[in-house]
Design a protein around this motif. Structure first.
Motif, mmCIF file in Angstrom:
data_model
loop_
_atom_site.group_PDB
_atom_site.id
_atom_site.type_symbol
_atom_site.label_atom_id
_atom_site.label_comp_id
_atom_site.label_asym_id
_atom_site.label_seq_id
_atom_site.Cartn_x
_atom_site.Cartn_y
_atom_site.Cartn_z
ATOM 1 N N GLN A 81 30.843 12.981 44.439
ATOM 2 C CA GLN A 81 29.420 13.260 44.602
ATOM 3 C C GLN A 81 29.225 14.079 45.879
ATOM 4 O OE1 GLN A 81 26.987 12.448 42.310
ATOM 5 N NE2 GLN A 81 28.874 12.036 41.195
ATOM 6 N N PRO A 82 28.460 15.146 45.823
ATOM 7 C CA PRO A 82 28.248 15.961 47.020
ATOM 8 C C PRO A 82 27.608 15.161 48.150
ATOM 9 C CG PRO A 82 27.488 17.124 45.070
ATOM 10 C CD PRO A 82 27.804 15.709 44.648
ATOM 11 N N ARG A 83 28.151 15.315 49.327
ATOM 12 C CA ARG A 83 27.575 14.699 50.535
ATOM 13 C C ARG A 83 26.593 15.707 51.129
ATOM 14 N NH1 ARG A 83 33.032 12.375 53.399
ATOM 15 N NH2 ARG A 83 33.567 10.875 51.775
ATOM 16 N N GLU A 84 25.488 15.896 50.435
ATOM 17 C CA GLU A 84 24.539 16.946 50.807
ATOM 18 C C GLU A 84 23.740 16.619 52.058
ATOM 19 O OE1 GLU A 84 23.709 18.913 46.503
ATOM 20 O OE2 GLU A 84 22.639 17.067 46.970
ATOM 21 N N ASP A 85 23.826 15.384 52.523
ATOM 22 C CA ASP A 85 23.097 15.024 53.733
ATOM 23 C C ASP A 85 23.950 15.196 54.988
ATOM 24 O OD1 ASP A 85 24.839 12.955 53.197
ATOM 25 O OD2 ASP A 85 23.357 11.373 53.458
ATOM 26 N N ARG A 115 35.437 20.981 43.080
ATOM 27 C CA ARG A 115 34.803 21.843 42.096
ATOM 28 C C ARG A 115 33.893 22.838 42.808
ATOM 29 N NH1 ARG A 115 31.725 17.265 41.646
ATOM 30 N NH2 ARG A 115 29.482 17.548 41.691
ATOM 31 N N VAL A 116 33.701 23.972 42.150
ATOM 32 C CA VAL A 116 32.760 24.990 42.599
ATOM 33 C C VAL A 116 31.770 25.167 41.461
ATOM 34 C CG1 VAL A 116 32.476 27.404 43.266
ATOM 35 C CG2 VAL A 116 34.476 26.118 44.071
ATOM 36 N N GLY A 128 30.223 24.274 46.415
ATOM 37 C CA GLY A 128 31.090 23.362 45.688
ATOM 38 C C GLY A 128 31.351 22.148 46.550
ATOM 39 N N VAL A 129 32.324 21.346 46.138
ATOM 40 C CA VAL A 129 32.714 20.165 46.911
ATOM 41 C C VAL A 129 34.229 20.064 46.935
ATOM 42 C CG1 VAL A 129 30.612 18.818 46.489
ATOM 43 C CG2 VAL A 129 32.529 18.621 44.903
ATOM 44 N N GLY A 146 33.853 15.116 48.250
ATOM 45 C CA GLY A 146 32.421 15.373 48.185
ATOM 46 C C GLY A 146 31.869 16.159 49.352
ATOM 47 N N ASN A 147 32.723 16.550 50.305
ATOM 48 C CA ASN A 147 32.247 17.392 51.399
ATOM 49 C C ASN A 147 31.836 18.737 50.817
ATOM 50 O OD1 ASN A 147 32.923 15.598 53.648
ATOM 51 N ND2 ASN A 147 35.026 15.965 52.998
ATOM 52 N N VAL A 148 30.612 19.158 51.089
ATOM 53 C CA VAL A 148 30.114 20.412 50.539
ATOM 54 C C VAL A 148 30.818 21.569 51.233
ATOM 55 C CG1 VAL A 148 28.081 21.869 50.190
ATOM 56 C CG2 VAL A 148 27.891 19.388 49.945
ATOM 57 N N VAL A 149 31.323 22.488 50.428
ATOM 58 C CA VAL A 149 32.020 23.667 50.913
ATOM 59 C C VAL A 149 31.510 24.857 50.111
ATOM 60 C CG1 VAL A 149 33.983 23.260 49.375
ATOM 61 C CG2 VAL A 149 34.306 24.629 51.408
ATOM 62 N N GLN A 150 31.382 25.980 50.781
ATOM 63 C CA GLN A 150 30.854 27.171 50.124
ATOM 64 C C GLN A 150 31.936 28.243 50.079
ATOM 65 O OE1 GLN A 150 27.887 30.062 52.055
ATOM 66 N NE2 GLN A 150 26.623 28.631 50.860
ATOM 67 N N ILE A 151 32.031 28.940 48.956
ATOM 68 C CA ILE A 151 32.895 30.102 48.874
ATOM 69 C C ILE A 151 32.017 31.342 48.956
ATOM 70 C CG2 ILE A 151 34.787 28.962 47.657
ATOM 71 C CD1 ILE A 151 33.799 30.335 45.066
ATOM 72 N N ARG A 152 32.560 32.383 49.567
ATOM 73 C CA ARG A 152 31.836 33.638 49.722
ATOM 74 C C ARG A 152 32.755 34.796 49.373
ATOM 75 N NH1 ARG A 152 28.463 33.181 55.435
ATOM 76 N NH2 ARG A 152 27.133 31.433 54.804
ATOM 77 N N ARG A 153 32.115 35.879 48.957
ATOM 78 C CA ARG A 153 32.842 37.115 48.665
ATOM 79 C C ARG A 153 31.960 38.261 49.174
ATOM 80 N NH1 ARG A 153 32.916 37.404 42.887
ATOM 81 N NH2 ARG A 153 31.027 38.613 43.094
#
Length: 130
Positions: free
Chosen positions: A68-72, A97-98, A115-116, A120-127
């Motif tokens: 579960q995403p840790r969005e907080d 997952r992304v 993604g996470v 569940g740590n939220v991580v972002q991919i960029r291009r």
């Protein structure tokens, strides 16, 4: 790779080996140091320290499957990748997952998608967008 003069982050995790594999393969980071309860991953420009949560604390919470995403959380990591589809596939292979392509967005010359990691740590991919 030198570990000096790099910006980075420390991520505290319950399942160290699983999270190391996720970041190593999905974000193309190399393991440059290992010791009990701690692994350092690096690229040419950053250092990510994966630190195991002490068992007395780790035993007080569960990681769901899928996580579960840790969005907080107060921090979100982001990484530039060459190929979103490959990052999605690799993330899933290593327990994270992304989000799907329809969740991507563009801003200030880059394309991004959240993604996470396996915990569940939220991580972002960029291009970079040309």
């Amino acid at each position: 790779m030198s570990n000096h003069n790099k910006n980075g982050a420390v991520v505290f995790v319950k399942y160290l080996e699983r999270c190391v594999a996720f970041y190593r393969h999905t974000m193309a980071l190399a393991v440059t140091h290992e010791e009990a309860g701690l692994v350092v991953l690096e690229s040419d420009t950053m250092q990510l320290v994966m630190h195991a949560i002490p068992p007395s604390i780790a035993g007080t919470f569960e990681i769901t499957d899928p996580p579960q995403p840790r969005e907080d959380a107060s921090v979100k990591l982001f990484f530039y990748v060459d190929d979103f589809a490959a990052a999605r596939s690799t993330a899933a292979e290593y327990g994270g997952r992304v989000q799907a392509a329809d969740k991507e967005w563009a801003w200030r010359g880059f394309r991004a998608c959240d993604g996470v990691d396996p915990e569940g740590n939220v991580v972002q991919i960029r291009r970079i967008e040309y």
